[in-house]
Design a protein around this motif. Structure first.
Motif, PDB file in Angstrom:
ATOM      1  N   UNK A  67       0.879  -1.173   0.000  1.00 52.19           N
ATOM      2  CA  UNK A  67       0.000   0.000   0.000  1.00 52.19           C
ATOM      3  C   UNK A  67       0.912   1.218   0.000  1.00 52.19           C
ATOM      4  N   UNK A  68       0.552   2.242  -0.773  1.00 45.56           N
ATOM      5  CA  UNK A  68       1.386   3.432  -0.897  1.00 45.56           C
ATOM      6  C   UNK A  68       0.580   4.701  -0.643  1.00 45.56           C
ATOM      7  N   UNK A  69       1.249   5.714  -0.091  1.00 46.28           N
ATOM      8  CA  UNK A  69       0.737   7.074  -0.086  1.00 46.28           C
ATOM      9  C   UNK A  69       1.406   7.766  -1.267  1.00 46.28           C
ATOM     10  N   UNK A  70       0.610   8.365  -2.141  1.00 49.63           N
ATOM     11  CA  UNK A  70       1.136   9.051  -3.319  1.00 49.63           C
ATOM     12  C   UNK A  70       0.772  10.526  -3.213  1.00 49.63           C
ATOM     13  N   UNK A  71       1.772  11.385  -3.454  1.00 53.84           N
ATOM     14  CA  UNK A  71       1.581  12.830  -3.342  1.00 53.84           C
ATOM     15  C   UNK A  71       2.000  13.470  -4.661  1.00 53.84           C
TER      16      UNK A  71
ATOM     17  N   UNK B 258      -2.425  17.024  -4.567  1.00 54.53           N
ATOM     18  CA  UNK B 258      -3.309  15.885  -4.278  1.00 54.53           C
ATOM     19  C   UNK B 258      -2.544  14.848  -3.485  1.00 54.53           C
ATOM     20  N   UNK B 259      -3.263  14.142  -2.610  1.00 51.89           N
ATOM     21  CA  UNK B 259      -2.711  13.035  -1.825  1.00 51.89           C
ATOM     22  C   UNK B 259      -3.672  11.870  -1.940  1.00 51.89           C
ATOM     23  N   UNK B 260      -3.155  10.660  -2.167  1.00 48.03           N
ATOM     24  CA  UNK B 260      -4.017   9.475  -2.268  1.00 48.03           C
ATOM     25  C   UNK B 260      -3.341   8.282  -1.609  1.00 48.03           C
ATOM     26  N   UNK B 261      -4.166   7.419  -1.010  1.00 44.76           N
ATOM     27  CA  UNK B 261      -3.693   6.142  -0.478  1.00 44.76           C
ATOM     28  C   UNK B 261      -4.072   5.064  -1.474  1.00 44.76           C
ATOM     29  N   UNK B 262      -3.090   4.315  -1.947  1.00 44.25           N
ATOM     30  CA  UNK B 262      -3.329   3.231  -2.898  1.00 44.25           C
ATOM     31  C   UNK B 262      -3.206   1.895  -2.175  1.00 44.25           C
TER      32      UNK B 262
ATOM     33  N   UNK C 163       5.632   4.692   1.823  1.00 44.40           N
ATOM     34  CA  UNK C 163       4.860   3.597   2.402  1.00 44.40           C
ATOM     35  C   UNK C 163       3.569   4.154   3.003  1.00 44.40           C
ATOM     36  N   UNK C 164       2.508   3.377   2.965  1.00 43.48           N
ATOM     37  CA  UNK C 164       1.207   3.815   3.471  1.00 43.48           C
ATOM     38  C   UNK C 164       1.331   4.321   4.906  1.00 43.48           C
ATOM     39  N   UNK C 165       0.720   5.457   5.163  1.00 45.19           N
ATOM     40  CA  UNK C 165       0.709   6.045   6.494  1.00 45.19           C
ATOM     41  C   UNK C 165       1.688   7.193   6.668  1.00 45.19           C
ATOM     42  N   UNK C 166       2.738   7.227   5.876  1.00 43.33           N
ATOM     43  CA  UNK C 166       3.756   8.270   6.035  1.00 43.33           C
ATOM     44  C   UNK C 166       3.193   9.650   5.696  1.00 43.33           C
ATOM     45  N   UNK C 167       2.355   9.724   4.670  1.00 42.92           N
ATOM     46  CA  UNK C 167       1.836  11.024   4.231  1.00 42.92           C
ATOM     47  C   UNK C 167       0.394  11.260   4.676  1.00 42.92           C
TER      48      UNK C 167
END
Length: 139
Positions: A88-92, A101-105, A123-127
């Motif tokens: 799972x990733x946080x994408x900015x 924009x910020x999204x959790x994948x 990594x998911x949760x960092x952003x």
């Protein structure tokens, strides 16, 4: 392990590296909001090839203190995906360093779009505390 390797080779996270700028030294990612700075990641690597993308995904898989940075020469819609990726990733998405924009994948099937001249993956949760209007700085 072979499934992970297949996933790393098959991923299409950000659609193109063409026209990207590269730097070979490690950096960190700092979030600025209202004059206050917070380190999001003490290691950030610019992605400029499939090989760097594979190494970057392995770093993300092993550590929460890592970011992948994609730079582009112009502002445009950029896609991110975790297709066949077990993370799972946080994408900015950013434009001139400002978050747009910020999204959790979710792992395996996540997909999102954003507009900008830069994309960062964590990594998911960092952003989770990053929001549009924040400034992200590489140091």
């Amino acid at each position: 392990m072979s499934l992970l390797l297949f996933s790393l080779i098959s991923t299409t996270a950000v659609e193109t590296f063409e026209g990207g700028r590269t730097e070979s030294y490690p950096m960190c990612v700092i979030r600025r909001r209202d004059g206050v700075e917070r380190t999001l990641s003490s290691r950030a690597d610019r992605m400029d090839s499939l090989g760097s993308r594979m190494r970057g995904l392995l770093r993300l898989f092993r550590s929460e203190d890592c970011a992948l940075v994609f730079d582009f020469d112009s502002v445009a819609e950029r896609r991110a995906s975790t297709l066949l990726t077990p993370l799972a990733l946080d994408v900015v998405w950013t434009e001139n360093g400002q978050v747009t924009r910020v999204a959790r994948l979710n792992p395996w099937m996540g997909f999102a779009r954003g507009r900008g001249d830069g994309v960062m993956e964590f990594p998911a949760g960092v952003a989770e505390d990053v929001r549009p209007g924040d400034e992200l700085v590489l140091r």
